[in-house]
Design an enzyme around this catalytic site. Structure first.
Site, PDB file in Angstrom:
ATOM      1  N   LYS A 111       0.806  -1.222   0.000  1.00 12.14           N
ATOM      2  CA  LYS A 111       0.000   0.000   0.000  1.00 12.14           C
ATOM      3  C   LYS A 111       0.837   1.270   0.000  1.00 12.14           C
ATOM      4  O   LYS A 111       0.401   2.290  -0.509  1.00 12.14           O
ATOM      5  CB  LYS A 111      -0.958   0.010   1.203  1.00 12.14           C
ATOM      6  CG  LYS A 111      -2.095  -0.988   1.050  1.00 12.14           C
ATOM      7  CD  LYS A 111      -3.274  -0.605   1.910  1.00 12.14           C
ATOM      8  CE  LYS A 111      -4.432  -1.556   1.667  1.00 12.14           C
ATOM      9  NZ  LYS A 111      -5.560  -1.334   2.558  1.00 12.14           N
ATOM     10  N   LYS A 138      -5.007  -9.633  -6.612  1.00 11.07           N
ATOM     11  CA  LYS A 138      -6.261 -10.012  -5.946  1.00 11.07           C
ATOM     12  C   LYS A 138      -7.385  -9.022  -6.300  1.00 11.07           C
ATOM     13  O   LYS A 138      -7.110  -7.854  -6.589  1.00 11.07           O
ATOM     14  CB  LYS A 138      -6.068 -10.130  -4.430  1.00 11.07           C
ATOM     15  CG  LYS A 138      -5.865  -8.823  -3.741  1.00 11.07           C
ATOM     16  CD  LYS A 138      -5.921  -8.968  -2.214  1.00 11.07           C
ATOM     17  CE  LYS A 138      -5.747  -7.590  -1.609  1.00 11.07           C
ATOM     18  NZ  LYS A 138      -5.865  -7.488  -0.202  1.00 11.07           N
ATOM     19  N   LYS A 183     -10.906  -3.512  -3.698  1.00  8.47           N
ATOM     20  CA  LYS A 183     -11.643  -2.256  -3.796  1.00  8.47           C
ATOM     21  C   LYS A 183     -10.760  -1.140  -4.321  1.00  8.47           C
ATOM     22  O   LYS A 183     -11.233  -0.164  -4.868  1.00  8.47           O
ATOM     23  CB  LYS A 183     -12.134  -1.843  -2.398  1.00  8.47           C
ATOM     24  CG  LYS A 183     -13.334  -2.622  -1.947  1.00  8.47           C
ATOM     25  CD  LYS A 183     -13.713  -2.295  -0.524  1.00  8.47           C
ATOM     26  CE  LYS A 183     -12.993  -3.190   0.463  1.00  8.47           C
ATOM     27  NZ  LYS A 183     -13.704  -3.361   1.731  1.00  8.47           N
TER      28      LYS A 183
HETATM   29  P1  TYM Z   1     -10.649  -5.882   3.857  1.00 13.15           P
HETATM   30  O1  TYM Z   1     -11.649  -4.843   4.150  1.00 13.15           O
HETATM   31  O2  TYM Z   1      -9.626  -5.606   2.791  1.00 13.15           O
HETATM   32  O3  TYM Z   1     -11.372  -7.223   3.446  1.00 13.15           O
HETATM   33  C1  TYM Z   1     -12.397  -7.818   4.241  1.00 13.15           C
HETATM   34  C2  TYM Z   1     -12.306  -9.332   4.160  1.00 13.15           C
HETATM   35  O4  TYM Z   1     -12.375  -9.757   2.800  1.00 13.15           O
HETATM   36  C3  TYM Z   1     -11.261 -10.600   2.496  1.00 13.15           C
HETATM   37  N1  TYM Z   1     -10.864 -10.360   1.094  1.00 13.15           N
HETATM   38  C4  TYM Z   1     -10.682 -11.326   0.183  1.00 13.15           C
HETATM   39  N2  TYM Z   1     -10.816 -12.662   0.255  1.00 13.15           N
HETATM   40  C5  TYM Z   1     -10.577 -13.368  -0.871  1.00 13.15           C
HETATM   41  N3  TYM Z   1     -10.222 -12.800  -2.067  1.00 13.15           N
HETATM   42  C6  TYM Z   1     -10.082 -11.455  -2.178  1.00 13.15           C
HETATM   43  N4  TYM Z   1      -9.758 -10.910  -3.352  1.00 13.15           N
HETATM   44  C7  TYM Z   1     -10.315 -10.656  -1.017  1.00 13.15           C
HETATM   45  N5  TYM Z   1     -10.281  -9.310  -0.773  1.00 13.15           N
HETATM   46  C8  TYM Z   1     -10.613  -9.156   0.534  1.00 13.15           C
HETATM   47  C9  TYM Z   1     -10.167 -10.153   3.456  1.00 13.15           C
HETATM   48  O5  TYM Z   1      -9.217 -11.176   3.652  1.00 13.15           O
HETATM   49  C10 TYM Z   1     -10.961  -9.848   4.702  1.00 13.15           C
HETATM   50  O6  TYM Z   1     -11.190 -11.020   5.450  1.00 13.15           O
HETATM   51  N6  TYM Z   1      -7.488  -5.349   7.654  1.00 13.15           N
HETATM   52  C11 TYM Z   1      -8.751  -5.942   7.248  1.00 13.15           C
HETATM   53  C12 TYM Z   1      -9.936  -5.503   8.097  1.00 13.15           C
HETATM   54  C13 TYM Z   1      -9.741  -5.761   9.536  1.00 13.15           C
HETATM   55  C14 TYM Z   1      -9.824  -7.031  10.199  1.00 13.15           C
HETATM   56  C15 TYM Z   1      -9.577  -6.742  11.565  1.00 13.15           C
HETATM   57  C16 TYM Z   1     -10.083  -8.327   9.744  1.00 13.15           C
HETATM   58  C17 TYM Z   1      -9.465  -4.827  10.483  1.00 13.15           C
HETATM   59  N7  TYM Z   1      -9.367  -5.418  11.715  1.00 13.15           N
HETATM   60  C18 TYM Z   1      -9.581  -7.766  12.507  1.00 13.15           C
HETATM   61  C19 TYM Z   1     -10.082  -9.337  10.717  1.00 13.15           C
HETATM   62  C20 TYM Z   1      -9.837  -9.051  12.084  1.00 13.15           C
HETATM   63  C21 TYM Z   1      -9.020  -5.526   5.830  1.00 13.15           C
HETATM   64  O7  TYM Z   1      -8.569  -4.504   5.361  1.00 13.15           O
HETATM   65  O8  TYM Z   1      -9.913  -6.344   5.180  1.00 13.15           O
END
Ligand code: TYM
Length: 346
Positions: A115, A208, A211
């Protein structure tokens, strides 16, 4: 069992979020009924400010994401659904854990490297310390399991390392080899779905689905209408070969593997079953079938989402109720962490 997970409210939910995480959240919520466990799901709005953002947009996205999660099947009466900003304990615990997390550990986080790109010096401090907040998110609730996609695995390992070091350093008598003295924190296990851990971009099988990809054609949003879904699937990048009859034939064909993987995850079949049906066929036949399957599965979610997002009052009420519950669950752990560190509070 205590299940905790979060999602950043940065725009629409996409198919990667849904198959990699949210669908699992709903399954776990439904399974908890029998198991007497508990689920907490949150909008990681505090994480979202680690990147440049528009405040009005963040607020709108947070509310929309609540509507999207409920439309996907998260039931605010059975799961605690809230946003981080309404639970100050997340930020408080992050600071307490910042004394335990090591620079070297954070330096190894691949998401920060991705990032921040070439502009490391210009990246926010929040982007660097982001994984410590993520550790606080789950440790605060004594999470036992954290359902996430593959890309979050490294962050969860860090959360375990932080919990273990904190327990070792500040809980006299605690031993990670097993002892009667409990630590302040439970070490959480990630739950990563085997079949859809990493959904890739429709434009590039090596990136991947995300967003933050500037091209909307790279992802299926859960809010896309039927025509948009069909168009995106038909335009998805592929190769000229027909589909193989066996899984091995997908090696070195990342775009084909991704589309077949999506079909398998959406239909509940294995990749090899999908290839039994479509092996030998070209994408001219497979893509319309995949598009129709996606439209059929996503249409009910889309309809519910459109209805829910218009009801601002209900969305606010869901978040307020969730935050109240989350603050209650968080309090004993936060108190224990302050105490363990020798911090005096009135
Ligand atoms: P975020 O918002 O990017 O994504 C949310 C969830 O979606 C999953 N994900 C995917 N899984 C498969 N293929 C993809 N292309 C894909 N894109 C996203 C992510 O693995 C995630 O499970 N840092 C985290 C948010 C967060 C969090 C936490 C998660 C903050 N605190 C505590 C778990 C526990 C994030 O940015 O996810």
């Amino acid at each position: 069992m205590r299940i905790v997970s979060g999602i950043q409210p940065t725009g629409n939910l996409h198919l990667g979020n849904y198959l990699g995480a949210i669908r699992n959240w709903v399954r776990m919520q439904d399974a908890m009924e029998q198991d007497q466990g508990e689920c907490l799901f949150f909008l990681a709005d505090l994480h979202a400010i680690s990147m440049p953002h528009d405040p009005a947009q963040l607020c709108a996205n947070t509310l929309e994401m609540v509507a999207a999660l409920v439309a996907c099947g998260i039931d605010p009466d059975r799961s605690t659904l809230f946003n981080q900003a309404q639970v100050p304990a997340h930020s408080q615990l992050q600071w307490l854990l910042s004394g335990t997390a090591r620079m070297g550990w954070l330096n190894r986080m691949t998401q920060f490297k991705d990032k921040s790109g070439k502009n490391r010096e210009g990246a926010s401090i929040a982007l660097f310390t982001y994984p410590v907040l993520q550790a606080a998110d789950v440790l605060l609730y004594q999470a036992t399991h954290v359902p996430v996609g593959e890309d979050q695995k490294q962050h969860l390992e860090l959360a375990r390392d932080i919990a273990q070091k904190f327990n070792n350093d500040f809980c006299p008598g605690y031993s990670d080899e097993g002892s009667d003295v409990p630590g302040v924190f439970t070490l959480p296990d990630p739950i990563i779905p085997p079949d859809a851990a990493r959904i890739m971009s429709l434009r590039d099988g090596s990136a991947k689905m995300s967003k933050s990809d500037p091209s909307d054609m790279s992802r299926i949003n859960l809010t896309d209408d039927a025509d948009t879904i069909m168009k995106k699937v038909k335009k998805a990048r592929t190769d000229p070969e027909p589909l193989p009859s066996e899984e091995k034939g997908l090696e070195d064909r990342p775009e084909a593997a991704n589309l077949v993987g999506i079909y398998a995850a959406m239909s509940g079949q294995s990749v090899s079953d999908v290839l039994t049906t479509f092996g030998g066929e070209g994408f001219g036949k497979f893509k319309p079938a995949l598009g129709e399957l996606l439209v059929e599965m996503l249409a009910p979610i889309n309809a519910r989402f459109i209805e829910l997002k218009q009801d601002r009052e209900s969305l606010d009420a869901i978040l307020a109720k969730g935050a109240l519950k989350a603050r209650e669950v968080a309090r004993p752990t936060l108190d224990a962490a302050y105490n363990a560190l020798g911090l005096i509070r009135g």
